[in-house]
Motif scaffolding. Sequence first.
Motif, PDB file in Angstrom:
ATOM      1  N   ASP A  29       0.863  -1.181   0.000  1.00  0.00           N
ATOM      2  CA  ASP A  29       0.000   0.000   0.000  1.00  0.00           C
ATOM      3  C   ASP A  29       0.902   1.234   0.000  1.00  0.00           C
ATOM      4  O   ASP A  29       2.122   1.115  -0.131  1.00  0.00           O
ATOM      5  CB  ASP A  29      -0.954  -0.029   1.206  1.00  0.00           C
ATOM      6  N   ASP A  30       0.327   2.429   0.126  1.00  0.00           N
ATOM      7  CA  ASP A  30       1.161   3.632   0.087  1.00  0.00           C
ATOM      8  C   ASP A  30       2.066   3.743   1.305  1.00  0.00           C
ATOM      9  O   ASP A  30       3.150   4.305   1.238  1.00  0.00           O
ATOM     10  CB  ASP A  30       0.298   4.876  -0.071  1.00  0.00           C
ATOM     11  N   CYS A  31       1.575   3.232   2.447  1.00  0.00           N
ATOM     12  CA  CYS A  31       2.351   3.211   3.686  1.00  0.00           C
ATOM     13  C   CYS A  31       2.160   1.851   4.358  1.00  0.00           C
ATOM     14  O   CYS A  31       1.147   1.195   4.137  1.00  0.00           O
ATOM     15  CB  CYS A  31       1.834   4.264   4.679  1.00  0.00           C
ATOM     16  N   SER A  75       2.976  12.850   0.189  1.00  0.00           N
ATOM     17  CA  SER A  75       1.875  12.388  -0.659  1.00  0.00           C
ATOM     18  C   SER A  75       1.449  10.966  -0.297  1.00  0.00           C
ATOM     19  O   SER A  75       0.256  10.630  -0.350  1.00  0.00           O
ATOM     20  CB  SER A  75       2.299  12.468  -2.127  1.00  0.00           C
ATOM     21  N   ASP A  76       2.398  10.109   0.088  1.00  0.00           N
ATOM     22  CA  ASP A  76       2.050   8.740   0.482  1.00  0.00           C
ATOM     23  C   ASP A  76       1.306   8.698   1.811  1.00  0.00           C
ATOM     24  O   ASP A  76       0.450   7.846   2.027  1.00  0.00           O
ATOM     25  CB  ASP A  76       3.306   7.863   0.558  1.00  0.00           C
ATOM     26  N   ILE A  77       1.629   9.611   2.715  1.00  0.00           N
ATOM     27  CA  ILE A  77       0.861   9.706   3.968  1.00  0.00           C
ATOM     28  C   ILE A  77      -0.552  10.208   3.638  1.00  0.00           C
ATOM     29  O   ILE A  77      -1.551   9.685   4.148  1.00  0.00           O
ATOM     30  CB  ILE A  77       1.547  10.670   4.974  1.00  0.00           C
ATOM     31  N   TYR A 148      -7.368   2.087   2.408  1.00  0.00           N
ATOM     32  CA  TYR A 148      -6.469   1.135   1.754  1.00  0.00           C
ATOM     33  C   TYR A 148      -6.791   1.007   0.264  1.00  0.00           C
ATOM     34  O   TYR A 148      -7.915   1.252  -0.159  1.00  0.00           O
ATOM     35  CB  TYR A 148      -6.611  -0.236   2.421  1.00  0.00           C
ATOM     36  N   ARG A 149      -5.792   0.545  -0.477  1.00  0.00           N
ATOM     37  CA  ARG A 149      -6.008   0.304  -1.914  1.00  0.00           C
ATOM     38  C   ARG A 149      -7.000  -0.831  -2.156  1.00  0.00           C
ATOM     39  O   ARG A 149      -7.647  -0.880  -3.188  1.00  0.00           O
ATOM     40  CB  ARG A 149      -4.687  -0.085  -2.577  1.00  0.00           C
ATOM     41  N   ALA A 150      -7.058  -1.750  -1.222  1.00  0.00           N
ATOM     42  CA  ALA A 150      -7.843  -2.975  -1.425  1.00  0.00           C
ATOM     43  C   ALA A 150      -9.326  -2.808  -1.140  1.00  0.00           C
ATOM     44  O   ALA A 150     -10.082  -3.767  -1.233  1.00  0.00           O
ATOM     45  CB  ALA A 150      -7.274  -4.093  -0.538  1.00  0.00           C
ATOM     46  N   MET A 214      -5.391   6.053  -3.048  1.00  0.00           N
ATOM     47  CA  MET A 214      -3.931   6.041  -3.185  1.00  0.00           C
ATOM     48  C   MET A 214      -3.516   7.343  -3.849  1.00  0.00           C
ATOM     49  O   MET A 214      -4.376   8.101  -4.298  1.00  0.00           O
ATOM     50  CB  MET A 214      -3.450   4.831  -3.996  1.00  0.00           C
ATOM     51  N   ASP A 215      -2.205   7.598  -3.886  1.00  0.00           N
ATOM     52  CA  ASP A 215      -1.776   8.791  -4.618  1.00  0.00           C
ATOM     53  C   ASP A 215      -1.267   8.378  -5.995  1.00  0.00           C
ATOM     54  O   ASP A 215      -0.892   7.229  -6.220  1.00  0.00           O
ATOM     55  CB  ASP A 215      -0.719   9.587  -3.843  1.00  0.00           C
ATOM     56  N   LEU A 216      -1.299   9.336  -6.920  1.00  0.00           N
ATOM     57  CA  LEU A 216      -0.852   9.074  -8.290  1.00  0.00           C
ATOM     58  C   LEU A 216       0.621   9.433  -8.405  1.00  0.00           C
ATOM     59  O   LEU A 216       0.975  10.608  -8.405  1.00  0.00           O
ATOM     60  CB  LEU A 216      -1.662   9.927  -9.277  1.00  0.00           C
ATOM     61  N   SER A 217       1.474   8.415  -8.487  1.00  0.00           N
ATOM     62  CA  SER A 217       2.905   8.689  -8.652  1.00  0.00           C
ATOM     63  C   SER A 217       3.445   8.091  -9.936  1.00  0.00           C
ATOM     64  O   SER A 217       4.381   8.611 -10.532  1.00  0.00           O
ATOM     65  CB  SER A 217       3.695   8.155  -7.455  1.00  0.00           C
ATOM     66  N   ASP A 218       2.851   7.000 -10.408  1.00  0.00           N
ATOM     67  CA  ASP A 218       3.365   6.319 -11.600  1.00  0.00           C
ATOM     68  C   ASP A 218       2.449   6.450 -12.815  1.00  0.00           C
ATOM     69  O   ASP A 218       2.657   5.780 -13.824  1.00  0.00           O
ATOM     70  CB  ASP A 218       3.587   4.830 -11.287  1.00  0.00           C
TER      71      ASP A 218
HETATM   72 MG   LIG Z   1       1.964   6.140  -3.337  1.00  0.00          MG
END
Ligand SMILES: [Mg+2]
Length: 328
Positions: A29-31, A75-77, A148-150, A214-218
């Motif tokens: 997950d992000d964290c 951003s991940d937090i 969570y992403r899930a 989630m955050d958009l990084s990719d």
């Molecule tokens: Mg992230």
Amino acid sequence: MSSSELAFISTVASLAAGQAPGLIKGIGDDCAVLEKNGDQVLLVTTDTLVSGVHFNLQWHPPHLLGRKAAAVNLSDIAAMGGVPRYALLSAALSSELSEQGLQEFMNGFVEILREHDVVLVGGDTVAAPCPTFSITLLGDMAKAQVCYRAAAREGDEVWVSGMLGEAAAGLSLCEQMDKVPEQYASLIQAHLNPHPRVALGRFLAASGDVHAMMDLSDGLATDLAHICTASGLAALVDGQRLPLSATLMQAGELLGYEARQWALCGGEDYELLYTVAPGEGQDLARRVMEELGIEVSCIGRMTPGEGVFLEEDGLKRQISYQGYEHHL
Ligand SMILES: [Mg+2]
């Protein structure tokens, strides 16, 4: 992300699998999410920026690079809905960054931490062939509010904050032009000095309406695929509803590039991607605008199956994991 990088991540994931007292969510997950006390959890995230891979000092002022190094972790937090608290910085230093440049980097780094009431509590320095910065950030939040992403559900609406593709377009402009015209300043700023959506993440998590986040990084295609995989679902993105700025479209024309690709496959947006129950998103969007003045857009929905699909002009094609590879 290269295939060797993906293979390494799956190796790490298998080694990191397992349970430990107090571990709520490990890798994936992000964290990481750890028990803190009572109804509070601790969030932990880490990210590394390498010269020549993630940044180029030819066009990246050290002050803004320092801000960005912290921002990508903030951003991940934000992506979990948390409150950032403490930072650790490990810096690998080389002559590529002068003493003054390093001072400016630190000024920017601490400046953005202060803006978010985060304290620098330690770190490490080594000498290396090229400058590299690795940051670990700790945050906390209410256990019941962690996103969570899930947690996406079938039929959920998929929403994003802000505009997509701005930072990727800014990077392309920096790479391809000696002097970027002033009218594209917003794109350059998005690349050099991203603003993590910490307040928005907290607001969305506290609303209780958000399922997955989630955050958009990719890039959208890759990051939405992470939500799909984690939630055991597919996503259908409406190509007509992607939030693209007029400036982004102009940059596409200038560089002879299809601007929409920056939005789908570009990286480093550091916007938030989240899902809500059908019919719930519009009211939440209105409250977000009222409270924070941030525009959010519905771009699609979660469906049964697997993979991310883009629909436009009646055609549907899969775009899962067509993400951004760092390639300076
Ligand atoms: Mg992230």
